[in-house]
Each structure stands twice: as C-alpha cells, then as structure tokens.
Design an enzyme around this catalytic site. Structure first.
Site, PDB file in Angstrom:
ATOM      1  N   CYS A  87     -21.545 -52.277   2.069  1.00 57.98           N
ATOM      2  CA  CYS A  87     -21.399 -53.539   2.786  1.00 57.98           C
ATOM      3  C   CYS A  87     -22.440 -53.611   3.901  1.00 57.98           C
ATOM      4  O   CYS A  87     -22.765 -52.617   4.536  1.00 57.98           O
ATOM      5  CB  CYS A  87     -19.984 -53.717   3.334  1.00 57.98           C
ATOM      6  N   GLU A  88     -22.934 -54.816   4.096  1.00 57.52           N
ATOM      7  CA  GLU A  88     -23.998 -54.965   5.085  1.00 57.52           C
ATOM      8  C   GLU A  88     -23.447 -55.001   6.512  1.00 57.52           C
ATOM      9  O   GLU A  88     -24.213 -54.967   7.467  1.00 57.52           O
ATOM     10  CB  GLU A  88     -24.824 -56.225   4.795  1.00 57.52           C
ATOM     11  N   HIS A  89     -22.138 -55.047   6.656  1.00 59.11           N
ATOM     12  CA  HIS A  89     -21.557 -55.090   8.006  1.00 59.11           C
ATOM     13  C   HIS A  89     -21.338 -53.699   8.585  1.00 59.11           C
ATOM     14  O   HIS A  89     -21.463 -53.505   9.786  1.00 59.11           O
ATOM     15  CB  HIS A  89     -20.229 -55.844   7.984  1.00 59.11           C
ATOM     16  N   HIS A  90     -20.956 -52.735   7.719  1.00 58.29           N
ATOM     17  CA  HIS A  90     -20.644 -51.388   8.204  1.00 58.29           C
ATOM     18  C   HIS A  90     -21.465 -50.311   7.498  1.00 58.29           C
ATOM     19  O   HIS A  90     -21.318 -49.135   7.818  1.00 58.29           O
ATOM     20  CB  HIS A  90     -19.160 -51.082   7.974  1.00 58.29           C
ATOM     21  N   GLN A 128     -19.885 -59.028  -0.839  1.00 57.15           N
ATOM     22  CA  GLN A 128     -19.419 -59.145  -2.232  1.00 57.15           C
ATOM     23  C   GLN A 128     -19.609 -60.549  -2.802  1.00 57.15           C
ATOM     24  O   GLN A 128     -19.996 -60.718  -3.960  1.00 57.15           O
ATOM     25  CB  GLN A 128     -17.952 -58.716  -2.325  1.00 57.15           C
ATOM     26  N   HIS A 156     -13.383 -51.970  -0.520  1.00 61.57           N
ATOM     27  CA  HIS A 156     -14.366 -51.814   0.553  1.00 61.57           C
ATOM     28  C   HIS A 156     -13.921 -50.684   1.464  1.00 61.57           C
ATOM     29  O   HIS A 156     -12.848 -50.765   2.069  1.00 61.57           O
ATOM     30  CB  HIS A 156     -14.466 -53.124   1.354  1.00 61.57           C
ATOM     31  N   CYS A 158     -14.934 -49.903   4.246  1.00 63.40           N
ATOM     32  CA  CYS A 158     -14.788 -50.305   5.649  1.00 63.40           C
ATOM     33  C   CYS A 158     -13.383 -50.838   5.921  1.00 63.40           C
ATOM     34  O   CYS A 158     -12.942 -50.882   7.067  1.00 63.40           O
ATOM     35  CB  CYS A 158     -15.852 -51.328   6.055  1.00 63.40           C
TER      36      CYS A 158
END
Ligand code: ZN
Length: 201
Positions: A87-90, A128, A156, A158
């Site tokens: 994931c590009e956030h975590h 996603q 996920h 995260c």
C-alpha cells in the site's frame, strides 16, 4: 554479485541501504549488531523485486501477446490470480487475488499473460481501487473486448498488523467496463463464475 555501482532511479544503492539503517535506528536497533549487518542489503534486494513493476509496461506487453480467435465469443474468466503488492500509505503488504473476466471480440490472451499484467501493476506502491482499474483498463486497451470485469480481493497488512488490528478482513474492489457494466446478466454471470465473498473459502 557486486552491487557497488548499482544506481536505480537516480538513487545510489549505498544511499538506499543507509535509509534502512536509519529506520533500524528509529525502531530502537543498532544496525551494527551482527545479526543486522546484511539486513540493509537484503531489504534493498527485496525492494528491487517487490517494486519491479515500475520497470514493466503492461500495455506494451499485452500488445505483443494477444491472439486472434475469430469465432470464440463466450465469456473468459480467470480467477484466483495471486498477487502481492504494497500500500502506498504505509508501504505495508497487500496480499490477495485478482479475478478477471472478459467477453472477447476476436482477441484473447493466455492466463500467464494476464498474470504478468497483474504483477506489473501489483509490484508498485498501490491503492487497491487504483490497481483494479489499471488492470481492467489495460485489458480494455489491448483486447478491445465487449466488456471487462476485474475483482480484487485482498487483505492489507496495514489494517491487520497495526491501526485497527482486524484480522481476517478482506477488501473487495471491482471495475466493470462495457457489457459488464451495462448488462446485469453479463455481470451476474461473471460474479457467479468467481463466487467471490462468503461461499467459496
Ligand atoms: Zn496502508
């Protein structure tokens, strides 16, 4: 294999390894401890593999690999294409499966080719929903079928290992194009083929 002169995307390898040492120190570790000496090298090697998708062009790949099959006009469904992404956030793993269906208009492509397309998008930092749309869009552009459906079912890390700590939760996203969007019966046929949700597992 020596990596001394390895520079990727403008970043010298030594600098990437130093960033890993910084995160180890941030976590409370001593990067000079014996067990961690090779860790920065291994992490950077893993990144090379996990994020190899940036070096791949799925459109170009699909343009080379489709087959003409005039006459076959039934739905083709490939389910349970496994993938790993981040994931590009975590920068935490996303692990799941992709199900792809399309109604061909003279062009088809083999399952291994579609798996390569999934990998090319999965091996990047992702959201996603975006990955689902990217896979559908690539198939649409390459094969120009009557319709395309893509369903992604993934967990996920995260969510499962931090934050809300919810194990066993998976996120399902879908993109439906052409007849898969417009024709409820086509969409229902696809969803019946993949039987996503409670029934199968
Ligand atoms: Zn995340």
């Amino acid at each position: 294999m020596s990596h001394d002169n390895d520079t990727r995307n403008g970043v010298p390898r030594a600098q990437a390894e130093e960033a890993v040492r910084t995160l180890l120190r941030w976590a409370g570790e001593d990067p000079a401890r014996e067990g961690l000496l090779d860790t920065p090298r291994r992490v950077v090697d893993a990144y090379t593999e996990w994020f190899s998708g940036y070096g791949l062009d799925p459109d170009e790949y699909m343009a080379r690999t489709f087959k003409e099959v005039a006459g076959y006009d039934e739905m083709i469904v490939l389910r349970d294409i496994e993938f790993e992404s981040h994931c590009e956030h975590h920068m935490a793993p996303i692990i799941g499966r992709v199900h792809v269906g399309y109604l061909p208009d003279g062009k088809v492509v083999g399952i291994s080719k579609l798996a390569r397309v999934v990998d090319a998008y999965a091996r990047r930092f992702q959201v996603q929903e975006k990955m689902t749309a990217q896979i559908a869009g690539c198939i649409q552009r390459a094969l120009a079928p009557h319709g395309v459906g893509v369903v992604v079912d993934a967990s996920h890390e995260c969510m499962t290992t931090r934050g809300v700590h919810k194990r066993g939760v998976s996120m399902v996203t879908s993109t439906m194009l052409g007849s898969f969007r417009e024709d409820a019966r086509t969409r229902a046929e696809f969803l019946r083929f993949i039987e996503t949700g409670q029934g199968r597992r």
